[in-house]
Design a protein around this motif. Structure first.
Motif, short mmCIF file in Angstrom:
data_model
loop_
_atom_site.label_atom_id
_atom_site.label_comp_id
_atom_site.label_asym_id
_atom_site.label_seq_id
_atom_site.Cartn_x
_atom_site.Cartn_y
_atom_site.Cartn_z
N VAL A 129 42.39 40.53 44.15
CA VAL A 129 43.35 41.10 43.21
C VAL A 129 43.88 39.95 42.36
N GLY A 130 43.83 40.12 41.05
CA GLY A 130 44.30 39.06 40.18
C GLY A 130 44.58 39.55 38.78
N LYS A 131 45.00 38.61 37.94
CA LYS A 131 45.34 38.91 36.55
C LYS A 131 44.30 38.26 35.65
N ILE A 132 43.81 39.00 34.66
CA ILE A 132 42.81 38.47 33.73
C ILE A 132 43.49 37.45 32.83
N THR A 133 42.92 36.24 32.81
CA THR A 133 43.47 35.19 31.95
C THR A 133 42.57 34.89 30.76
N LYS A 134 41.28 35.20 30.88
CA LYS A 134 40.35 34.88 29.80
C LYS A 134 39.15 35.82 29.88
N ILE A 135 38.69 36.25 28.72
CA ILE A 135 37.46 37.05 28.62
C ILE A 135 36.49 36.26 27.77
N SER A 136 35.26 36.08 28.27
CA SER A 136 34.29 35.27 27.54
C SER A 136 33.89 35.93 26.23
N GLU A 137 33.33 35.12 25.33
CA GLU A 137 32.97 35.64 24.01
C GLU A 137 31.88 36.70 24.05
N ASP A 138 30.96 36.55 25.00
CA ASP A 138 29.89 37.55 25.09
C ASP A 138 30.30 38.76 25.92
N ASN A 139 31.56 38.79 26.39
CA ASN A 139 32.14 39.92 27.12
C ASN A 139 31.44 40.25 28.43
N ASP A 140 30.69 39.31 29.01
CA ASP A 140 30.06 39.58 30.30
C ASP A 140 30.87 39.04 31.47
N PHE A 141 31.64 37.98 31.23
CA PHE A 141 32.39 37.34 32.30
C PHE A 141 33.87 37.31 31.98
N ILE A 142 34.68 37.34 33.05
CA ILE A 142 36.12 37.22 32.89
C ILE A 142 36.64 36.20 33.89
N VAL A 143 37.77 35.58 33.56
CA VAL A 143 38.43 34.65 34.46
C VAL A 143 39.67 35.34 35.00
N GLY A 156 41.69 44.05 29.18
CA GLY A 156 42.18 43.04 28.25
C GLY A 156 42.91 41.93 28.99
N LYS A 157 43.23 40.89 28.26
CA LYS A 157 43.94 39.76 28.83
C LYS A 157 45.31 40.22 29.33
N GLY A 158 45.66 39.80 30.55
CA GLY A 158 46.94 40.17 31.15
C GLY A 158 46.86 41.38 32.08
N ASP A 159 45.74 42.08 32.09
CA ASP A 159 45.60 43.23 33.00
C ASP A 159 45.42 42.75 34.44
N GLU A 160 45.97 43.50 35.36
CA GLU A 160 45.80 43.21 36.79
C GLU A 160 44.65 44.06 37.29
N VAL A 162 34.49 44.50 38.52
CA VAL A 162 35.86 45.03 38.54
C VAL A 162 35.77 46.52 38.85
N THR A 163 36.49 46.94 39.88
CA THR A 163 36.43 48.34 40.29
C THR A 163 37.62 49.15 39.79
N ALA A 164 38.77 48.47 39.54
CA ALA A 164 39.94 49.22 39.10
C ALA A 164 40.88 48.30 38.33
N VAL A 165 41.52 48.86 37.33
CA VAL A 165 42.62 48.19 36.65
C VAL A 165 43.90 48.73 37.27
N LEU A 166 44.70 47.81 37.81
CA LEU A 166 45.90 48.20 38.55
C LEU A 166 47.09 48.32 37.61
N PRO A 167 48.11 49.09 37.99
CA PRO A 167 49.33 49.18 37.17
C PRO A 167 50.03 47.83 37.12
N LYS A 168 50.75 47.60 36.04
CA LYS A 168 51.50 46.35 35.87
C LYS A 168 52.50 46.18 37.02
N GLY A 169 52.60 44.97 37.52
CA GLY A 169 53.54 44.68 38.60
C GLY A 169 52.98 44.85 39.98
N THR A 170 51.72 45.20 40.12
CA THR A 170 51.13 45.40 41.44
C THR A 170 51.07 44.09 42.20
#
Length: 109
Positions: free
Chosen positions: A67-81, A55-59, A97-105
């Protein structure tokens, strides 16, 4: 002379039945299932659950090592920014995407 000896030796030796072949093939199928197919299917299922839970805000960590934070997910759910820093954003396919990291990483790096 040699043919009759070989033929006589072959008569005394038991010939393998078709049942042994089916048992061997069944054994190979069971080994294939438990060693190759089942673990791979489990990894695919876990990766699909990971992609659905993002989801938006996940690292996140990508396959390329970003390594980054998700800022946007496209409407068709295939691409993320993904925001790599305050000035850099990258658009990638969700599959990478291989892993969702814990908050604050990102803060700790």
């Amino acid at each position: 002379m040699f043919i009759s000896q070989a033929h006589a030796a072959a008569e005394g030796a038991p010939q393998g039945g078709g049942m042994q072949l089916f048992i061997m093939l069944g054994l190979f199928a069971v080994i294939f299932y438990f060693m190759i197919y089942r673990p791979q299917a489990k990894r695919v299922k876990e990766h699909k659950n990971l992609m659905a839970s993002m989801g938006k805000g996940d690292e996140v960590l990508t396959g390329g090592g970003l390594v980054g934070k998700i800022t946007k997910i496209s409407e068709d759910n295939d691409f993320i920014v993904i925001a790599l820093s305050a000035n850099n954003e990258v658009t990638i396919k969700k599959d990478f995407v291989t892993a969702v990291l814990p908050k604050g990483t990102i803060q700790s790096l």
